[in-house]
Design an enzyme around this catalytic site. Structure first.
Site, PDB file in Angstrom:
ATOM      1  N   ARG A  79     -10.391 -10.583  12.789  1.00  0.00           N
ATOM      2  CA  ARG A  79      -9.259 -10.175  13.621  1.00  0.00           C
ATOM      3  C   ARG A  79      -9.544 -10.626  15.059  1.00  0.00           C
ATOM      4  NH1 ARG A  79      -5.458  -6.579  11.443  1.00  0.00           N
ATOM      5  NH2 ARG A  79      -6.072  -5.659   9.433  1.00  0.00           N
ATOM      6  N   HIS A 114       1.089  -6.443   7.324  1.00  0.00           N
ATOM      7  CA  HIS A 114       2.428  -6.234   7.866  1.00  0.00           C
ATOM      8  C   HIS A 114       3.376  -7.345   7.408  1.00  0.00           C
ATOM      9  CE1 HIS A 114       0.567  -3.242  10.385  1.00  0.00           C
ATOM     10  NE2 HIS A 114       1.675  -3.019  11.073  1.00  0.00           N
ATOM     11  N   ARG A 161       2.434  -9.218  15.636  1.00  0.00           N
ATOM     12  CA  ARG A 161       1.040  -9.019  15.226  1.00  0.00           C
ATOM     13  C   ARG A 161       0.090  -9.921  16.021  1.00  0.00           C
ATOM     14  NH1 ARG A 161       0.196  -4.612  13.668  1.00  0.00           N
ATOM     15  NH2 ARG A 161      -1.485  -5.117  12.227  1.00  0.00           N
ATOM     16  N   HIS A 167      -3.803 -10.064  14.495  1.00  0.00           N
ATOM     17  CA  HIS A 167      -3.922 -11.170  13.546  1.00  0.00           C
ATOM     18  C   HIS A 167      -3.878 -12.513  14.266  1.00  0.00           C
ATOM     19  CE1 HIS A 167      -3.750  -8.893   9.827  1.00  0.00           C
ATOM     20  NE2 HIS A 167      -2.731  -8.208  10.302  1.00  0.00           N
TER      21      HIS A 167
END
Length: 339
Positions: A79, A114, A161, A167
């Site tokens: 991440r 997501h 995101r 991400h």
């Protein structure tokens, strides 16, 4: 992957610098793309509009989120918010990025949950709306409109995101494509009027399969808690690292929702015949009930108790939407008609 990750960090940096004035909008979009929203918001909304579409949304949300967990265990995706520090590539040229309360999720990053769950769940809705529009209008333009909105939604969720450093760009692309494929595959295969034993078996099957995979990977020497360690190390605020974002929380949510779906269909297989006004009332009451269920605090220790209660919380979601509230509204309206 180092070059891909580095490029992704600078994409996030540029996105934050150019659109920081829209911070609240990005945070709203990322919350709407949260897999939890599929269970608590999208499911009740679609269920009271079209019963089969609603139950399909719940089923697809649970299965796609479970698969996302499995993919993450095998892909070990980084991440951005922790990779920036771990890579040590930005010591002399640090990007001007900031974290948010939604940034510090604790699972691996690839593919984006997501994006994946949003793509799968909203495909169910979009395909149903598109088919309905075509049957009514026979217009290609009107039929194409929901699909264009679908693409716009996926792009918006993906950018949100990236904006919050949850991400890298390639992870949201992978999640969107995978979710779309799952939506296409799972939509026509969602179970209808199956016996309770089917849902009990499905819930236990997902739980036991995930546990066996976890044990197997750990026996092979893989540390599946590595992402949690990095999240705690690099999150800007320790309180942003929440247990309900841990991989096993999503697993128990999925198993609880599937078991709850089976119980709801067992109690009342065909539901209650409600007019549109009663459905609107059911939606309002269900939304209030789910809000309080979601907000109910759970003890974080011991862990088995937390996960057990978390499973119970999402087992109750279909009960509230499909049984408790419709039964109450049906009894109320029937009594009013008699009086």
């Amino acid at each position: 992957m180092e070059a891909v990750h580095t490029h992704g960090v600078w994409v996030a940096d540029s996105l934050q610098q150019k659109t920081m004035s829209q911070e609240k909008l990005w945070l709203i979009i990322t919350h709407m793309g949260d897999p939890k929203a599929a269970f608590l918001l999208i499911f009740p909304l679609t269920y009271f509009i079209h019963r089969r579409t609603g139950t399909t949304v719940l089923w697809v949300a649970a299965v796609s989120e479970w698969l996302n967990l499995v993919f993450k265990w095998f892909l070990f995706g980084e991440r951005p918010y922790w990779w920036i520090g771990e890579s040590r590539l930005f010591v002399n040229n640090h990007p001007q990025v900031i974290q948010f309360a939604s940034t510090c999720e604790t699972g691996p990053g690839s593919p984006s949950g997501h994006a994946m769950v949003t793509a799968a769940v909203w495909w169910v809705i979009v395909s149903a709306v598109g088919s309905s529009l075509y049957s009514r209008t026979r217009s290609v333009i009107w039929t194409a409109l929901p699909y264009l909105l679908y693409i716009t939604l996926l792009v918006a969720v993906g950018l949100s995101r990236i904006f919050i450093l949850a991400h890298f760009p390639h992870q949201v692309v992978a999640g969107s494509i995978t979710g779309f494929i799952l939506g296409v595959i799972l939509n026509p295969r969602a179970p209808e009027q199956r016996p309770l034993l089917f849902y009990v078996g499905s819930s236990l099957g997902l739980l036991l399969t995930a546990l066996l995979m976890k044990i197997g990977l750990e026996e092979l020497g893989f540390d599946l808690s590595w992402s949690i360690t990095l999240a705690k190390k690099w999150c800007a605020h320790s309180e942003w690292v929440r247990l309900d974002s841990a991989p096993f929380s999503s697993l128990t949510r999925d198993c609880g929702a599937i078991l709850g779906l089976g119980l709801s269909q067992y109690w009342k297989p065909r539901g209650w015949p409600l007019p549109w006004a009663s459905r609107a009332l059911c939606l309002a009451l269900s939304s209030m009930g789910l809000y309080h269920i979601n907000r109910f605090p759970l003890p974080v220790q011991p862990l088995p108790l937390f996960y057990g209660l978390f499973l119970l919380k999402f087992l109750l979601v279909p009960q509230v939407v499909m049984v408790v509230v419709p039964a109450g509204v049906h009894l109320l309206t029937s009594k009013m008609k008699r009086d």
